[in-house]
Motif scaffolding. Sequence first.
Motif, PDB file in Angstrom:
ATOM      1  N   GLU A  18       0.798  -1.224   0.000  1.00  0.00           N
ATOM      2  CA  GLU A  18       0.000   0.000   0.000  1.00  0.00           C
ATOM      3  C   GLU A  18       0.834   1.278   0.000  1.00  0.00           C
ATOM      4  OE1 GLU A  18      -4.122  -0.913   2.133  1.00  0.00           O
ATOM      5  OE2 GLU A  18      -2.418  -1.015   3.508  1.00  0.00           O
ATOM      6  N   VAL A  19       0.263   2.292  -0.611  1.00  0.00           N
ATOM      7  CA  VAL A  19       0.754   3.669  -0.531  1.00  0.00           C
ATOM      8  C   VAL A  19      -0.445   4.468  -0.049  1.00  0.00           C
ATOM      9  CG1 VAL A  19       1.696   5.640  -1.773  1.00  0.00           C
ATOM     10  CG2 VAL A  19       2.359   3.326  -2.444  1.00  0.00           C
ATOM     11  N   LYS A  20      -0.368   5.010   1.187  1.00  0.00           N
ATOM     12  CA  LYS A  20      -1.528   5.679   1.781  1.00  0.00           C
ATOM     13  C   LYS A  20      -1.214   7.134   2.129  1.00  0.00           C
ATOM     14  CE  LYS A  20      -4.366   2.380   4.128  1.00  0.00           C
ATOM     15  NZ  LYS A  20      -4.661   1.761   5.427  1.00  0.00           N
ATOM     16  N   ARG A  21      -2.265   7.956   1.986  1.00  0.00           N
ATOM     17  CA  ARG A  21      -2.151   9.391   2.296  1.00  0.00           C
ATOM     18  C   ARG A  21      -2.516   9.636   3.759  1.00  0.00           C
ATOM     19  NH1 ARG A  21      -4.800  11.963  -1.782  1.00  0.00           N
ATOM     20  NH2 ARG A  21      -6.667  10.876  -1.085  1.00  0.00           N
ATOM     21  N   TYR A  22      -1.727  10.484   4.400  1.00  0.00           N
ATOM     22  CA  TYR A  22      -1.994  10.911   5.768  1.00  0.00           C
ATOM     23  C   TYR A  22      -1.906  12.432   5.815  1.00  0.00           C
ATOM     24  CZ  TYR A  22      -1.353   6.027   6.850  1.00  0.00           C
ATOM     25  OH  TYR A  22      -1.491   4.665   6.873  1.00  0.00           O
ATOM     26  N   ARG A  23      -2.769  13.031   6.616  1.00  0.00           N
ATOM     27  CA  ARG A  23      -2.775  14.487   6.794  1.00  0.00           C
ATOM     28  C   ARG A  23      -2.507  14.764   8.268  1.00  0.00           C
ATOM     29  NH1 ARG A  23      -5.106  19.105   4.218  1.00  0.00           N
ATOM     30  NH2 ARG A  23      -5.772  17.722   2.548  1.00  0.00           N
ATOM     31  N   VAL A  24      -1.544  15.629   8.546  1.00  0.00           N
ATOM     32  CA  VAL A  24      -1.175  15.990   9.916  1.00  0.00           C
ATOM     33  C   VAL A  24      -1.600  17.429  10.153  1.00  0.00           C
ATOM     34  CG1 VAL A  24       0.718  16.167  11.562  1.00  0.00           C
ATOM     35  CG2 VAL A  24       0.784  14.410   9.791  1.00  0.00           C
ATOM     36  N   ASP A  25      -2.352  17.643  11.216  1.00  0.00           N
ATOM     37  CA  ASP A  25      -2.908  18.949  11.547  1.00  0.00           C
ATOM     38  C   ASP A  25      -2.095  19.581  12.676  1.00  0.00           C
ATOM     39  OD1 ASP A  25      -4.431  21.113  12.335  1.00  0.00           O
ATOM     40  OD2 ASP A  25      -6.323  20.038  12.196  1.00  0.00           O
ATOM     41  N   VAL A  66       0.509  17.130   4.276  1.00  0.00           N
ATOM     42  CA  VAL A  66      -0.014  15.925   3.634  1.00  0.00           C
ATOM     43  C   VAL A  66       1.179  15.115   3.136  1.00  0.00           C
ATOM     44  CG1 VAL A  66      -1.435  15.008   1.764  1.00  0.00           C
ATOM     45  CG2 VAL A  66      -2.108  17.124   2.927  1.00  0.00           C
ATOM     46  N   MET A  67       1.144  13.792   3.386  1.00  0.00           N
ATOM     47  CA  MET A  67       2.235  12.929   2.943  1.00  0.00           C
ATOM     48  C   MET A  67       1.678  11.554   2.631  1.00  0.00           C
ATOM     49  SD  MET A  67       4.038  12.239   6.558  1.00  0.00           S
ATOM     50  CE  MET A  67       3.016  11.928   7.975  1.00  0.00           C
ATOM     51  N   PHE A  68       2.425  10.794   1.870  1.00  0.00           N
ATOM     52  CA  PHE A  68       2.097   9.408   1.570  1.00  0.00           C
ATOM     53  C   PHE A  68       3.173   8.534   2.212  1.00  0.00           C
ATOM     54  CE2 PHE A  68      -0.156  11.722  -1.597  1.00  0.00           C
ATOM     55  CZ  PHE A  68      -1.247  10.952  -1.938  1.00  0.00           C
ATOM     56  N   LEU A  69       2.744   7.404   2.794  1.00  0.00           N
ATOM     57  CA  LEU A  69       3.676   6.429   3.357  1.00  0.00           C
ATOM     58  C   LEU A  69       3.585   5.151   2.548  1.00  0.00           C
ATOM     59  CD1 LEU A  69       2.995   6.871   7.184  1.00  0.00           C
ATOM     60  CD2 LEU A  69       4.733   7.995   5.772  1.00  0.00           C
ATOM     61  N   SER A  70       4.738   4.542   2.296  1.00  0.00           N
ATOM     62  CA  SER A  70       4.761   3.293   1.535  1.00  0.00           C
ATOM     63  C   SER A  70       5.891   2.410   2.031  1.00  0.00           C
ATOM     64  CB  SER A  70       4.944   3.581   0.043  1.00  0.00           C
ATOM     65  OG  SER A  70       6.260   3.996  -0.210  1.00  0.00           O
ATOM     66  N   GLY A  71       5.787   1.113   1.655  1.00  0.00           N
ATOM     67  CA  GLY A  71       6.880   0.178   1.886  1.00  0.00           C
ATOM     68  C   GLY A  71       6.910  -0.427   3.265  1.00  0.00           C
ATOM     69  N   GLY A  72       8.080  -0.935   3.605  1.00  0.00           N
ATOM     70  CA  GLY A  72       8.284  -1.580   4.881  1.00  0.00           C
ATOM     71  C   GLY A  72       8.208  -3.090   4.788  1.00  0.00           C
ATOM     72  N   VAL A  73       8.530  -3.738   5.888  1.00  0.00           N
ATOM     73  CA  VAL A  73       8.576  -5.195   5.984  1.00  0.00           C
ATOM     74  C   VAL A  73       7.477  -5.655   6.941  1.00  0.00           C
ATOM     75  CG1 VAL A  73       9.988  -7.166   6.714  1.00  0.00           C
ATOM     76  CG2 VAL A  73      11.053  -5.230   5.530  1.00  0.00           C
ATOM     77  N   THR A  74       6.721  -6.673   6.522  1.00  0.00           N
ATOM     78  CA  THR A  74       5.647  -7.225   7.347  1.00  0.00           C
ATOM     79  C   THR A  74       6.146  -7.561   8.746  1.00  0.00           C
ATOM     80  OG1 THR A  74       4.509  -8.098   5.424  1.00  0.00           O
ATOM     81  CG2 THR A  74       4.006  -9.147   7.510  1.00  0.00           C
ATOM     82  N   ALA A  75       5.301  -7.302   9.742  1.00  0.00           N
ATOM     83  CA  ALA A  75       5.541  -7.591  11.160  1.00  0.00           C
ATOM     84  C   ALA A  75       6.528  -6.625  11.805  1.00  0.00           C
ATOM     85  CB  ALA A  75       5.970  -9.035  11.388  1.00  0.00           C
ATOM     86  N   ASN A  76       6.772  -5.472  11.181  1.00  0.00           N
ATOM     87  CA  ASN A  76       7.616  -4.440  11.777  1.00  0.00           C
ATOM     88  C   ASN A  76       6.781  -3.217  12.126  1.00  0.00           C
ATOM     89  OD1 ASN A  76      10.670  -4.975  11.757  1.00  0.00           O
ATOM     90  ND2 ASN A  76       9.988  -5.776   9.790  1.00  0.00           N
ATOM     91  N   THR A  77       7.155  -2.562  13.220  1.00  0.00           N
ATOM     92  CA  THR A  77       6.557  -1.284  13.591  1.00  0.00           C
ATOM     93  C   THR A  77       7.626  -0.217  13.437  1.00  0.00           C
ATOM     94  OG1 THR A  77       5.024  -2.328  15.121  1.00  0.00           O
ATOM     95  CG2 THR A  77       5.421   0.037  15.414  1.00  0.00           C
ATOM     96  N   TYR A  78       7.295   0.816  12.683  1.00  0.00           N
ATOM     97  CA  TYR A  78       8.229   1.887  12.373  1.00  0.00           C
ATOM     98  C   TYR A  78       7.830   3.159  13.107  1.00  0.00           C
ATOM     99  CZ  TYR A  78       9.576  -1.182   8.565  1.00  0.00           C
ATOM    100  OH  TYR A  78      10.017  -2.250   7.832  1.00  0.00           O
TER     101      TYR A  78
END
Length: 103
Positions: A18-25, A66-78
């Motif tokens: 997934e590549v998901k959009r997040y908005r920080v206020d 506004v930013m998009f987050l993508s990638g990473g390895v399953t079972a990891n918390t970043y």
Amino acid sequence: MLVNAERIIGRFEQQPYEVKRYRVDFRSSLATGETISSPTFIVSPITVPPVQVLNVAIAPEGDQLVMFLSGGVTANTYRITMRTNTSDNQKLEDEIELRVTEF
């Protein structure tokens, strides 16, 4: 997704594809007319493939990011540390936790 900026501002889950959009206020941290600038990001831990922060933009009003987050390895918390300067010379630092998991 809209979150308020204060220390750990959100805990999110997404799948590695997934590549998901997040908005920080940041409005609760800013004075009237104050704006944010110069956002930088630190992602920890570093993995292959890494979590990436993409297409970062400051909203026209200058109080949201506004930013998009993508990638990473399953079972990891970043932990994604966001550092932002403001027009009134504040230096803000907030964190997002992103858990990458295969649903």
